[in-house]
Scaffold this motif. Structure first.
Motif, PDB file in Angstrom:
ATOM      1  N   THR A 233     -17.373 -67.713 -13.505  1.00 22.92           N
ATOM      2  CA  THR A 233     -16.127 -66.864 -13.118  1.00 22.92           C
ATOM      3  C   THR A 233     -14.859 -67.612 -13.665  1.00 22.92           C
ATOM      4  OG1 THR A 233     -17.059 -65.989 -11.367  1.00 22.92           O
ATOM      5  CG2 THR A 233     -14.641 -65.671 -11.648  1.00 22.92           C
ATOM      6  N   THR A 234     -14.305 -66.678 -14.807  1.00 22.92           N
ATOM      7  CA  THR A 234     -12.984 -67.318 -15.109  1.00 22.92           C
ATOM      8  C   THR A 234     -11.949 -67.076 -14.103  1.00 22.92           C
ATOM      9  OG1 THR A 234     -13.545 -67.170 -17.283  1.00 22.92           O
ATOM     10  CG2 THR A 234     -11.425 -67.294 -17.214  1.00 22.92           C
ATOM     11  N   ARG A 235     -11.323 -68.190 -13.899  1.00 29.55           N
ATOM     12  CA  ARG A 235     -10.011 -68.128 -12.775  1.00 29.55           C
ATOM     13  C   ARG A 235      -8.790 -68.278 -13.764  1.00 29.55           C
ATOM     14  NH1 ARG A 235     -12.294 -72.365  -8.752  1.00 29.55           N
ATOM     15  NH2 ARG A 235     -14.348 -70.992  -7.753  1.00 29.55           N
ATOM     16  N   VAL A 236      -7.893 -67.246 -13.056  1.00 27.78           N
ATOM     17  CA  VAL A 236      -6.653 -67.186 -13.847  1.00 27.78           C
ATOM     18  C   VAL A 236      -5.585 -67.289 -12.612  1.00 27.78           C
ATOM     19  CG1 VAL A 236      -4.932 -65.568 -15.092  1.00 27.78           C
ATOM     20  CG2 VAL A 236      -7.264 -65.274 -15.577  1.00 27.78           C
ATOM     21  N   LEU A 237      -4.651 -68.036 -12.764  1.00 30.45           N
ATOM     22  CA  LEU A 237      -3.468 -68.488 -11.897  1.00 30.45           C
ATOM     23  C   LEU A 237      -2.324 -67.787 -12.447  1.00 30.45           C
ATOM     24  CD1 LEU A 237      -2.397 -69.351  -9.222  1.00 30.45           C
ATOM     25  CD2 LEU A 237      -2.089 -71.681 -10.517  1.00 30.45           C
ATOM     26  N   GLU A 238      -1.824 -66.605 -11.827  1.00 27.83           N
ATOM     27  CA  GLU A 238      -0.719 -66.153 -12.149  1.00 27.83           C
ATOM     28  C   GLU A 238       0.477 -66.416 -11.330  1.00 27.83           C
ATOM     29  OE1 GLU A 238       1.447 -61.370 -12.588  1.00 27.83           O
ATOM     30  OE2 GLU A 238      -0.642 -61.778 -11.455  1.00 27.83           O
ATOM     31  N   ILE A 239       1.593 -67.186 -11.849  1.00 29.35           N
ATOM     32  CA  ILE A 239       2.502 -67.339 -11.204  1.00 29.35           C
ATOM     33  C   ILE A 239       3.789 -66.739 -11.401  1.00 29.35           C
ATOM     34  CG2 ILE A 239       4.052 -69.407 -10.741  1.00 29.35           C
ATOM     35  CD1 ILE A 239       1.685 -71.235 -11.319  1.00 29.35           C
ATOM     36  N   SER A 240       4.306 -65.951 -10.692  1.00 34.60           N
ATOM     37  CA  SER A 240       5.472 -65.044 -11.055  1.00 34.60           C
ATOM     38  C   SER A 240       6.799 -65.959 -10.321  1.00 34.60           C
ATOM     39  CB  SER A 240       5.459 -63.861 -10.385  1.00 34.60           C
ATOM     40  OG  SER A 240       4.196 -63.035 -11.012  1.00 34.60           O
ATOM     41  N   ALA A 241       7.880 -65.926 -10.958  1.00 35.98           N
ATOM     42  CA  ALA A 241       9.195 -66.702 -10.682  1.00 35.98           C
ATOM     43  C   ALA A 241      10.308 -65.713 -10.653  1.00 35.98           C
ATOM     44  CB  ALA A 241       9.294 -68.049 -11.147  1.00 35.98           C
ATOM     45  N   SER A 242      10.372 -64.757 -11.436  1.00 31.35           N
ATOM     46  CA  SER A 242      11.425 -63.645 -11.534  1.00 31.35           C
ATOM     47  C   SER A 242      11.824 -63.275 -10.267  1.00 31.35           C
ATOM     48  CB  SER A 242      11.160 -62.656 -12.333  1.00 31.35           C
ATOM     49  OG  SER A 242      12.173 -61.703 -12.584  1.00 31.35           O
TER      50      SER A 242
ATOM     51  N   ASP B 252     -15.851 -61.153 -15.619  1.00 29.69           N
ATOM     52  CA  ASP B 252     -15.945 -62.312 -14.541  1.00 29.69           C
ATOM     53  C   ASP B 252     -14.704 -63.012 -14.520  1.00 29.69           C
ATOM     54  OD1 ASP B 252     -15.997 -63.013 -17.345  1.00 29.69           O
ATOM     55  OD2 ASP B 252     -17.328 -64.747 -16.793  1.00 29.69           O
ATOM     56  N   ILE B 253     -13.575 -62.075 -14.229  1.00 28.25           N
ATOM     57  CA  ILE B 253     -12.209 -62.693 -13.992  1.00 28.25           C
ATOM     58  C   ILE B 253     -11.685 -62.620 -12.646  1.00 28.25           C
ATOM     59  CG2 ILE B 253      -9.933 -62.557 -14.371  1.00 28.25           C
ATOM     60  CD1 ILE B 253     -11.187 -63.291 -17.215  1.00 28.25           C
ATOM     61  N   GLU B 254     -11.484 -63.741 -12.040  1.00 27.39           N
ATOM     62  CA  GLU B 254     -10.800 -63.957 -11.036  1.00 27.39           C
ATOM     63  C   GLU B 254      -9.350 -64.391 -10.868  1.00 27.39           C
ATOM     64  OE1 GLU B 254     -11.081 -66.807  -6.986  1.00 27.39           O
ATOM     65  OE2 GLU B 254     -12.535 -66.924  -8.332  1.00 27.39           O
ATOM     66  N   VAL B 255      -8.500 -63.490 -10.358  1.00 28.88           N
ATOM     67  CA  VAL B 255      -6.971 -63.582 -10.287  1.00 28.88           C
ATOM     68  C   VAL B 255      -6.538 -63.949  -9.168  1.00 28.88           C
ATOM     69  CG1 VAL B 255      -4.861 -62.775 -11.241  1.00 28.88           C
ATOM     70  CG2 VAL B 255      -6.959 -61.997 -12.275  1.00 28.88           C
ATOM     71  N   VAL B 256      -5.776 -65.371  -9.178  1.00 32.56           N
ATOM     72  CA  VAL B 256      -5.072 -65.655  -8.200  1.00 32.56           C
ATOM     73  C   VAL B 256      -3.600 -65.536  -8.217  1.00 32.56           C
ATOM     74  CG1 VAL B 256      -4.501 -67.500  -6.413  1.00 32.56           C
ATOM     75  CG2 VAL B 256      -6.753 -67.350  -7.490  1.00 32.56           C
ATOM     76  N   ARG B 257      -2.975 -64.858  -7.446  1.00 29.18           N
ATOM     77  CA  ARG B 257      -1.561 -64.568  -7.856  1.00 29.18           C
ATOM     78  C   ARG B 257      -0.584 -65.484  -6.846  1.00 29.18           C
ATOM     79  NH1 ARG B 257      -4.170 -59.799  -9.219  1.00 29.18           N
ATOM     80  NH2 ARG B 257      -3.317 -58.979 -11.263  1.00 29.18           N
ATOM     81  N   ARG B 258       0.472 -66.041  -7.265  1.00 30.76           N
ATOM     82  CA  ARG B 258       1.504 -66.792  -6.571  1.00 30.76           C
ATOM     83  C   ARG B 258       2.724 -66.167  -6.920  1.00 30.76           C
ATOM     84  NH1 ARG B 258      -2.320 -67.427  -4.076  1.00 30.76           N
ATOM     85  NH2 ARG B 258      -3.504 -69.333  -3.593  1.00 30.76           N
ATOM     86  N   ASP B 259       3.603 -65.863  -5.950  1.00 30.01           N
ATOM     87  CA  ASP B 259       4.989 -65.337  -6.399  1.00 30.01           C
ATOM     88  C   ASP B 259       5.905 -66.416  -5.651  1.00 30.01           C
ATOM     89  OD1 ASP B 259       7.296 -63.878  -6.936  1.00 30.01           O
ATOM     90  OD2 ASP B 259       6.570 -61.989  -6.145  1.00 30.01           O
ATOM     91  N   LEU B 260       6.710 -66.996  -6.478  1.00 28.62           N
ATOM     92  CA  LEU B 260       7.708 -68.155  -6.049  1.00 28.62           C
ATOM     93  C   LEU B 260       8.986 -67.298  -5.650  1.00 28.62           C
ATOM     94  CD1 LEU B 260       7.289 -70.708  -8.993  1.00 28.62           C
ATOM     95  CD2 LEU B 260       5.782 -70.499  -6.850  1.00 28.62           C
TER      96      LEU B 260
END
Length: 71
Positions: free
Chosen positions: A5-14, A39-47
């Protein structure tokens, strides 16, 4: 062959929840990745979560011309 699985970390800061170009760009990019790879796993973090003094209203007021602001 094992497929990982490809892991993608999405970090939003706006501070802009709506109308943020960077948030839209990251959504579009992740959507394109998901269309091409199953096979994408997205982890989202919003600063911006939990930063009460920087919100949509604060940001919009800072982009309001000085002559249009209320006193």
């Amino acid at each position: 062959m094992n497929k990982q699985t490809t892991r993608v970390l999405e970090i939003s800061a706006s501070g802009r929840a709506a109308g943020s170009v960077s948030r839209q760009l990251s959504r579009d990019l992740i959507s394109a990745l998901e269309d091409r790879h199953t096979d994408i796993e997205v982890v989202r973090r919003d600063l911006a979560d939990g930063v009460p003094f920087v919100d949509q209203a604060w940001i919009e007021s800072n982009f309001t011309p000085a002559e249009s602001r209320s006193t």
